[in-house]
Design an enzyme around this catalytic site. Structure first.
Site, PDB file in Angstrom:
ATOM      1  N   SER A  74      -9.589   1.473   2.874  1.00  0.00           N
ATOM      2  CA  SER A  74      -8.786   2.355   2.077  1.00  0.00           C
ATOM      3  C   SER A  74      -7.695   1.527   1.521  1.00  0.00           C
ATOM      4  CB  SER A  74      -7.848   3.443   2.735  1.00  0.00           C
ATOM      5  OG  SER A  74      -7.113   2.732   4.001  1.00  0.00           O
ATOM      6  N   SER A 112      -9.634  -1.108   7.175  1.00  0.00           N
ATOM      7  CA  SER A 112      -9.136  -0.851   5.629  1.00  0.00           C
ATOM      8  C   SER A 112      -8.495  -2.119   5.145  1.00  0.00           C
ATOM      9  CB  SER A 112      -8.236   0.268   5.821  1.00  0.00           C
ATOM     10  OG  SER A 112      -8.936   1.679   6.046  1.00  0.00           O
ATOM     11  N   LYS A 157       0.714  -1.148  -0.112  1.00  0.00           N
ATOM     12  CA  LYS A 157      -0.025   0.008  -0.056  1.00  0.00           C
ATOM     13  C   LYS A 157       0.850   1.230   0.184  1.00  0.00           C
ATOM     14  CE  LYS A 157      -3.945   2.044   2.545  1.00  0.00           C
ATOM     15  NZ  LYS A 157      -4.858   1.770   3.858  1.00  0.00           N
TER      16      LYS A 157
END
Length: 484
Positions: free
Chosen positions: A160, A184, A83
């Site tokens: 996210s 997330s 990420k």
């Protein structure tokens, strides 16, 4: 052995490592296949950076090792995506926001470094909801764009950590790292038919399972953690073992497991989610799982007193600490916020900079959070529960909102609900109480979209929770790959 492209794309992380360790599959061939896959699926916007040369060079180094040395690497040649808010040496860490585009940290986050030391190869950086402050991964930054769900590119993948989940579901990579503040890793796992793990955070210090200080652009040091994501729970257990040095998983049989069903987290579900979840319950019941109804009547109140005040107060100091520690090109939180591209995130940062819940922060951290943690611990102990089980999200993936990024949803035609609130309702309690949470596939909805099950476990029982998850996935099975 000759590997077809389809055979390589179908490999789980565990299978890929075994094939490379044994010499049956060349790491360079595998990396080349996945790089080509990433290029062909660029329209999903799953990645912000693809390390073509670096990944191939790392793969060739793995292939050049003596057979015995390669066989000793726990993650030999395993491609992973990371990420874009997690520090990676030599690769951009932008957190999906314009002010940090092109910023390259000097060192890897500790969780990343442990994977690399074990033989993993960072394929690239994964797109995300801007600054990790959202659950859709609809990013308005010009260098990224909205992440698209591989099962239907008009829908959100969750967030996210939506880019990591989308890349894994689309067979661009078999595994990766996300971060989780309120759901997330777990929400995007549920919406993309993959698995996502939030390890124990506990008190945020000695009870924290993963330690990555100033190595992830944060929201909240109290709530944030890095978490592995993959197509199977067994693969998550593999990565978790490397990151933590944990040993073999405990042996777990479904027969006799005591699993709590928390009533508030089973209420108000979309009909197609409820149908999938109850069908899965029947199969688990037939396998001998003992289900225990749990009211947890105080959960919503306690969680509400904790979550918002912490998440909206801590970024001011925590983000500044990351910017300073990493010598970032942006020197203040206000400067970072001034260039936010996504309307929903800009509104949240207005609340952060205004410290709108600041007066509630001390009580949230020192009074209400300890009460919530004790409340959850008492439920596990009092009912002798191995885990809690519930649908990870109340509804399946919803259409991308390319105007606001996140606005409102309706569940089966009901009243409009704030999108973030709707998707966070079931995942947030594990985050605020610091216990481990795992999302794994429960099945496919009538509309052909993935539905996720979440298992939450007692604090520190991460390896046992993963073992329970593996037992569940062996019964429930993997979901079909998206048609891409």
């Amino acid at each position: 052995m000759t590997w077809t492209v389809d055979a390589q794309l179908a490999l789980t992380a565990t299978e890929a490592v075994a094939a490379i360790q044994s010499g049956r599959l060349k790491a360079a061939d595998y990396i080349a296949t996945l790089l080509a896959r990433a290029a062909s699926l660029e329209s999903l916007n799953a990645l912000t950076t693809l390390d073509l040369d670096g990944a191939l060079a790392a793969a060739r180094r793995i292939d050049a090792l003596p057979a015995e040395a390669r066989a000793q690497l726990p993650l030999a040649g395993l491609p992973v995506v990371v990420k874009d808010n997690i520090n990676t040496a030599g690769l951009q860490t932008s957190a999906g926001t314009p002010a940090l585009e092109g910023f390259v940290p000097k060192t890897n986050a500790p969780s990343v470094q442990r994977l690399v030391d074990a033989g993993a190869i960072v394929l690239g950086k994964a797109n995300m909801h801007e600054l990790a402050f959202g659950i859709t991964s609809t990013n308005f930054a010009t260098h990224a764009g909205p992440v698209r769900n591989p099962y239907d590119p008009t829908l959100i993948p969750g967030g996210s950590s939506g880019g990591t989940a989308a890349a894994i579901a689309a067979r661009i990579a078999p595994a990766g790292l996300g971060t989780d503040t309120g759901g997330s890793t777990r929400i995007p796992a549920a919406l993309t038919g993959t698995a996502g793990f939030r390890p124990s955070v506990g008190n945020g210090e000695s009870e924290r399972r993963y330690h990555d200080p100033h190595a992830v652009l944060p929201i909240s040091h109290t709530r944030d953690t890095v978490g592995p994501m993959a197509r199977t729970v067994a693969d998550i257990a593999l990565l978790d073992g490397v990151i933590t040095g944990a040993g073999a998983l405990p042996s777990v049989a479904l027969n006799g497991l005591r699993i709590g069903l928390p009533a508030p987290l089973w209420a108000g579900l979309e009909a197609q989610v409820e149908a999938v979840a109850h069908a899965a319950l029947k199969r688990l019941d037939a396998a001998g799982v003992v289900f225990v109804p749990v009211e947890i009547a105080e959960l919503d109140h306690l969680n509400g007193m904790v979550g918002g005040p912490i998440a909206l107060h801590e970024p001011r100091e925590d983000v500044l600490a990351w910017l300073t520690a990493n010598d970032a090109p942006v020197k203040s939180v206000a400067e970072l916020a001034a260039r936010i591209a996504s309307p929903d995130v800009r509104a949240i940062y207005d609340a952060v900079l205004g410290d709108v819940l600041g007066e509630r922060y001390d009580d949230a951290l020192n009074l209400w959070r300890p009460r919530l943690r004790q409340y959850m611990a008492d439920i596990f102990a009092g009912e002798r529960l191995d885990a809690l089980l519930f649908p990870t999200t109340r509804l399946v993936a919803t259409p991308i909102d390319d105007v606001h990024g996140s606005s409102f949803v309706r569940i089966d035609g009901g009243e409009p609900i704030d999108t973030m609130d709707a998707f966070l309702r079931n995942t947030d309690p594990a985050s605020t109480s610091g216990i481990p949470g795992l999302s794994l596939p429960a099945g496919m909805s009538a509309s052909g979209l993935p539905v996720g099950f979440e298992l939450d476990g007692p604090l520190g029982e991460d390896r046992r929770l993963l073992a329970i998850g593996i037992a569940f996935e062996q019964l429930l099975g993997a979901l079909p790959a998206p048609a891409l």
